[in-house]
Structures are given as structure tokens and as C-alpha cells.
Write a protein that holds these residues in place. Structure first.
Motif, PDB file in Angstrom:
ATOM      1  N   ASN A  12       0.845  -1.202   0.000  1.00 22.36           N
ATOM      2  CA  ASN A  12       0.000   0.000   0.000  1.00 22.36           C
ATOM      3  C   ASN A  12       0.880   1.252   0.000  1.00 22.36           C
ATOM      4  N   ASP A  13       1.695   1.418  -1.028  1.00 26.83           N
ATOM      5  CA  ASP A  13       2.685   2.492  -1.068  1.00 26.83           C
ATOM      6  C   ASP A  13       2.048   3.875  -0.971  1.00 26.83           C
ATOM      7  N   LYS A  14       1.014   4.124  -1.739  1.00 22.84           N
ATOM      8  CA  LYS A  14       0.373   5.432  -1.770  1.00 22.84           C
ATOM      9  C   LYS A  14      -0.205   5.797  -0.414  1.00 22.84           C
ATOM     10  N   GLU A  15      -0.880   4.842   0.227  1.00 16.20           N
ATOM     11  CA  GLU A  15      -1.514   5.106   1.516  1.00 16.20           C
ATOM     12  C   GLU A  15      -0.474   5.310   2.618  1.00 16.20           C
ATOM     13  N   VAL A  16       0.592   4.505   2.595  1.00 15.86           N
ATOM     14  CA  VAL A  16       1.652   4.656   3.600  1.00 15.86           C
ATOM     15  C   VAL A  16       2.341   6.010   3.450  1.00 15.86           C
ATOM     16  N   LEU A  17       2.583   6.427   2.212  1.00 14.71           N
ATOM     17  CA  LEU A  17       3.195   7.737   1.990  1.00 14.71           C
ATOM     18  C   LEU A  17       2.307   8.846   2.533  1.00 14.71           C
ATOM     19  N   ARG A  18       1.006   8.710   2.367  1.00 11.49           N
ATOM     20  CA  ARG A  18       0.081   9.711   2.914  1.00 11.49           C
ATOM     21  C   ARG A  18       0.214   9.809   4.437  1.00 11.49           C
ATOM     22  N   ILE A  19       0.294   8.671   5.106  1.00 13.13           N
ATOM     23  CA  ILE A  19       0.424   8.673   6.568  1.00 13.13           C
ATOM     24  C   ILE A  19       1.760   9.284   6.989  1.00 13.13           C
ATOM     25  N   LEU A  20       2.818   8.948   6.288  1.00 13.18           N
ATOM     26  CA  LEU A  20       4.130   9.521   6.607  1.00 13.18           C
ATOM     27  C   LEU A  20       4.127  11.029   6.431  1.00 13.18           C
ATOM     28  N   GLU A  21       3.496  11.503   5.391  1.00 20.07           N
ATOM     29  CA  GLU A  21       3.420  12.950   5.174  1.00 20.07           C
ATOM     30  C   GLU A  21       2.604  13.622   6.266  1.00 20.07           C
ATOM     31  N   GLY A  43       9.121  -2.354  -2.884  1.00 25.65           N
ATOM     32  CA  GLY A  43      10.424  -1.707  -2.923  1.00 25.65           C
ATOM     33  C   GLY A  43      10.354  -0.201  -3.067  1.00 25.65           C
ATOM     34  N   ALA A  44       9.139   0.334  -3.237  1.00 27.53           N
ATOM     35  CA  ALA A  44       8.990   1.776  -3.439  1.00 27.53           C
ATOM     36  C   ALA A  44       9.223   2.566  -2.157  1.00 27.53           C
ATOM     37  N   ILE A  45       8.749   2.056  -1.030  1.00 24.07           N
ATOM     38  CA  ILE A  45       8.835   2.808   0.229  1.00 24.07           C
ATOM     39  C   ILE A  45      10.289   3.088   0.629  1.00 24.07           C
ATOM     40  N   PRO A  46      11.211   2.123   0.596  1.00 23.65           N
ATOM     41  CA  PRO A  46      12.601   2.456   0.946  1.00 23.65           C
ATOM     42  C   PRO A  46      13.189   3.550   0.069  1.00 23.65           C
ATOM     43  N   CYS A  47      12.827   3.559  -1.206  1.00 24.39           N
ATOM     44  CA  CYS A  47      13.321   4.612  -2.105  1.00 24.39           C
ATOM     45  C   CYS A  47      12.781   5.978  -1.697  1.00 24.39           C
ATOM     46  N   ILE A  48      11.493   6.013  -1.331  1.00 24.00           N
ATOM     47  CA  ILE A  48      10.881   7.270  -0.898  1.00 24.00           C
ATOM     48  C   ILE A  48      11.523   7.761   0.393  1.00 24.00           C
ATOM     49  N   VAL A  57      12.688   6.730  10.119  1.00 19.70           N
ATOM     50  CA  VAL A  57      11.656   5.737   9.799  1.00 19.70           C
ATOM     51  C   VAL A  57      12.319   4.387   9.567  1.00 19.70           C
ATOM     52  N   MET A  58      11.897   3.390  10.340  1.00 19.60           N
ATOM     53  CA  MET A  58      12.385   2.026  10.168  1.00 19.60           C
ATOM     54  C   MET A  58      11.410   1.255   9.277  1.00 19.60           C
ATOM     55  N   TYR A  59      11.949   0.567   8.300  1.00 21.11           N
ATOM     56  CA  TYR A  59      11.105  -0.175   7.353  1.00 21.11           C
ATOM     57  C   TYR A  59      11.484  -1.644   7.391  1.00 21.11           C
ATOM     58  N   ARG A  60      10.478  -2.492   7.578  1.00 23.44           N
ATOM     59  CA  ARG A  60      10.681  -3.944   7.545  1.00 23.44           C
ATOM     60  C   ARG A  60       9.707  -4.551   6.545  1.00 23.44           C
ATOM     61  N   SER A  61      10.243  -5.289   5.583  1.00 20.84           N
ATOM     62  CA  SER A  61       9.406  -5.970   4.609  1.00 20.84           C
ATOM     63  C   SER A  61       9.653  -7.472   4.711  1.00 20.84           C
ATOM     64  N   TYR A  62       8.584  -8.239   4.581  1.00 15.30           N
ATOM     65  CA  TYR A  62       8.664  -9.690   4.686  1.00 15.30           C
ATOM     66  C   TYR A  62       8.234 -10.310   3.356  1.00 15.30           C
ATOM     67  N   ASP A  63       8.871 -11.413   2.986  1.00 15.28           N
ATOM     68  CA  ASP A  63       8.612 -12.024   1.686  1.00 15.28           C
ATOM     69  C   ASP A  63       7.384 -12.914   1.677  1.00 15.28           C
ATOM     70  N   ARG A  64       6.610 -12.865   2.754  1.00 14.49           N
ATOM     71  CA  ARG A  64       5.343 -13.589   2.821  1.00 14.49           C
ATOM     72  C   ARG A  64       4.285 -12.644   3.364  1.00 14.49           C
ATOM     73  N   ASN A  65       3.028 -12.987   3.152  1.00 14.76           N
ATOM     74  CA  ASN A  65       1.936 -12.161   3.670  1.00 14.76           C
ATOM     75  C   ASN A  65       1.726 -12.494   5.144  1.00 14.76           C
ATOM     76  N   LEU A  66       2.107 -11.585   6.015  1.00 14.95           N
ATOM     77  CA  LEU A  66       1.960 -11.823   7.454  1.00 14.95           C
ATOM     78  C   LEU A  66       0.503 -11.910   7.874  1.00 14.95           C
ATOM     79  N   GLY A  67      -0.383 -11.230   7.123  1.00 15.65           N
ATOM     80  CA  GLY A  67      -1.749 -11.092   7.600  1.00 15.65           C
ATOM     81  C   GLY A  67      -1.799 -10.041   8.701  1.00 15.65           C
ATOM     82  N   SER A  68      -2.996  -9.638   9.075  1.00 18.62           N
ATOM     83  CA  SER A  68      -3.133  -8.562  10.063  1.00 18.62           C
ATOM     84  C   SER A  68      -2.701  -9.002  11.459  1.00 18.62           C
ATOM     85  N   GLY A  69      -2.867 -10.284  11.787  1.00 10.65           N
ATOM     86  CA  GLY A  69      -2.514 -10.759  13.121  1.00 10.65           C
ATOM     87  C   GLY A  69      -1.017 -10.734  13.373  1.00 10.65           C
ATOM     88  N   ALA A  70      -0.260 -11.370  12.489  1.00 11.70           N
ATOM     89  CA  ALA A  70       1.193 -11.402  12.655  1.00 11.70           C
ATOM     90  C   ALA A  70       1.799 -10.025  12.447  1.00 11.70           C
TER      91      ALA A  70
END
Length: 302
Positions: A12-21, A43-48, A57-70
Motif C-alpha cells: 500500500n505504497d500510496k496510503e503509507v506515503l500519505r500517513i508519513l506525510e 520496494g517503493a517505500i525504501p526509495c521514498i 523511519v524504520m522499514y521492515r518488509s517480509y517475503d510472505r503475507n503476514l496477515g493482520s494478526g502477525a
């Protein structure tokens, strides 16, 4: 007092950028740290972050879908490890309001043994306030037309979207259950906080404008989610009861919620037969203790 902003994202790159702004444009500095936990990032968020110079801002990306719980579990765990006293959790579709966060922090500082301070959710689609968490039983949503009186309202749980979590419980090993994958993780965590003696409150002057998918129908306000969510709605409620509330009354309420959902499917929901099959599969897997993401579901279908 150290406060972290912890953001959940699934591509959700666009939405996350909105929150950061929103966080960086505030006149008052509220957050000492910002953390983004993303599943299968583009990969867009680290570039931004590099372009904007947002080194805090600390960014962590996982190669699987954690789901909302994890994802919630990981956000709180990392915030606690980073030394935060509180973590303000927000989903990619949430709106960051520094006044709401300020009200939550003010209330949190006055409460001993706090587990979580929740905003008062105002459901914009139906024009009502959500006070479902005042009931410990997982009954259907309790919505009211006027905000509750008084500054604080004690609850057993509430939505994690917009919640201010104390890191005290997390540092003691009381964390959201990551096995639920999608749905009811905030209910189960609220029950767990209550069982460990932590207080949870709704801060009534912290109004959080929520775009949760309620739709007015002839049968009242009905949640509209993609069909595949039916499986997790039923399964995860049963799993939460099995893990944290192994009592006959809770199982009866779980059975009532299953029957109610089947009735809503037949009367007001689309994709009726698919939803009914998913509801039955969810109930069966919940009773058998099946956890995590269901690999047999097509999560792209509505």
C-alpha cells in the motif's frame, strides 16, 4: 516517554506515503520513532524514505503475507525492542490525527497498568459510534448515535486501527496471537490483556473517523467484506474462544454468530453459496484448530 508510530501495509505504497506525510507535517512532534511493517513490499517505500531523508523511519518488509494478526504482533514486538513506551498502531487506510494521538497519550499517562487506550471510533458510513468492546462476549457490533458521556469508557477490547498500546505487556510477553492471520486478533489480544490484569479504555474525546465497511440494509448495519473473509471471520472467532475463553457461554455465542452469518448471507450478501461453503469450512477448521493462512483460498476473489 517514548512513542512510536507503527504502520501496517500490504503493498500500500500510496496510503503509507500519505500517513508519513501527515506525521511529518504536524506542527507538534508526537512520535519519536516510526516503523513500517510490510508484507511482500514493492520496494517503493525504501526509495521514498531515502529521497525524503526520513532517516528516523524504520522499514521492515517480509517475503510472505503476514496477515493482520502477525503484522500487529511484529509491529508491537519491534516497537518494544526499540525502547518505546507506547506504540500508536494504524493501518494503511487509517487517517493520522495528532490531536487524537495527543488525547490518547494524555489519558494513558494517567492510568496505571494500562494495556491499551483506544479512540472512539466514528463509523462514517453509518454515522454512529462503535462501543462494541464494552461487552466481553463477542456479540454483534454495538453502535450508538451519540458519544458516551465521561472522559473514559472501560472496555475489554477494541479495534487495533488507531489504538495506542502500552509496551509494558509486550515486554512481558503478552503479545497479539499471530496464528489468526486475518481477523479477530484485536479481540483475542484484548481478552489476553484483560486476563493479565491490564486496563483498556476508550478515550471519548479522541474521535477516530473510521471507514470500516458498514452498509445500511433493511436488516440494519451490515459489514461488507470480500467473500474469502467469511472463512477467517468464523474460524478465527472459534480459535480465539478455544485459546482464551474456553467456556460454554462463549461457545454458544460463537454458534450464534455462525448461524447469524449464514442468515445474513442468505438474505443480504452476494456470492451466497461460496460464502456458505467458506463459513462451514471456517467453522470446521476452527473446531479442528487449523491456524494461519489458508493456502486453499483464493484471496483475490471478492
Amino acid at each position: 516517554m517514548t512513542v512510536g508510530l507503527v504502520i501496517a501495509s500490504y503493498r500500500n505504497d500510496k496510503e503509507v506515503l500519505r500517513i508519513l506525510e501527515q506525521a511529518h507535517s504536524s506542527d507538534v512532534k508526537v512520535f519519536d520513532r516510526i516503523l513500517i511493517v510490510e508484507s511482500e513490499g514493492t520496494g517503493a517505500i525504501p526509495c521514498i524514505l531515502q529521497e525524503r531523508g526520513w532517516d528516523q523511519v524504520m522499514y521492515r518488509s517480509y517475503d510472505r503475507n503476514l496477515g493482520s494478526g502477525a503484522n500487529l504482533c511484529e509491529r508491537l514486538r519491534l516497537a518494544a525492542e526499540g525502547g518505546a513506551d507506547y506504540a500508536y498502531a494504524i493501518n494503511h487506510d487509517g487517517c493520522l490525527d495528532s490531536k487524537v494521538v495527543g488525547s490518547l497519550l494524555k489519558a494513558a499517562e494517567s492510568i496505571e497498568n494500562l494495556g491499551a487506550a483506544y479512540p472512539l471510533s466514528y463509523l462514517m458510513e453509518v454515522g454512529q459510534y462503535n462501543v462494541t468492546g464494552t461487552r466481553q462476549l463477542p456479540l454483534p457490533a454495538k453502535l450508538v448515535t451519540a458519544p458516551p458521556k465521561g472522559p473514559l469508557l472501560d472496555v475489554f477490547w477494541s479495534s487495533s486501527n488507531g489504538a495506542l498500546y502500552s509496551m509494558g505487556p509486550v515486554k512481558r510477553g503478552v503479545v497479539p496471537w499471530d496464528a489468526l492471520w486475518m481477523g479477530w486478533e484485536d479481540l483475542e489480544y484484548g481478552w489476553s490483556l484483560f486476563d493479565h490484569g491490564y486496563r483498556q479504555v476508550i478515550v471519548c474525546d479522541a474521535i477516530f473517523r473510521d471507514n470500516y465497511e458498514y452498509t445500511p440494509t433493511t436488516l440494519g448495519n451490515v459489514i461488507q467484506k470480500p467473500a474469502w473473509r467469511t472463512y477467517y471471520q468464523i474460524r478465527n472467532l472459534i480459535l480465539a474462544i478455544r485459546r482464551t475463553r474456553r467456556r460454554p457461554l462463549y461457545y454458544l455465542v460463537g454458534a450464534y454468530r455462525f448461524i447469524l452469518e449464514c442468515g445474513l448471507i442468505l438474505l443480504v450478501r452476494k456470492n451466497k453459496w461460496r460464502r456458505l461453503r467458506l463459513a462451514w469450512a471456517g467453522a470446521s477448521d476452527g473446531l479442528r484448530g487449523v491456524e494461519g493462512e489458508s493456502k486453499s483460498l483464493d484471496h483475490s476473489l471478492a
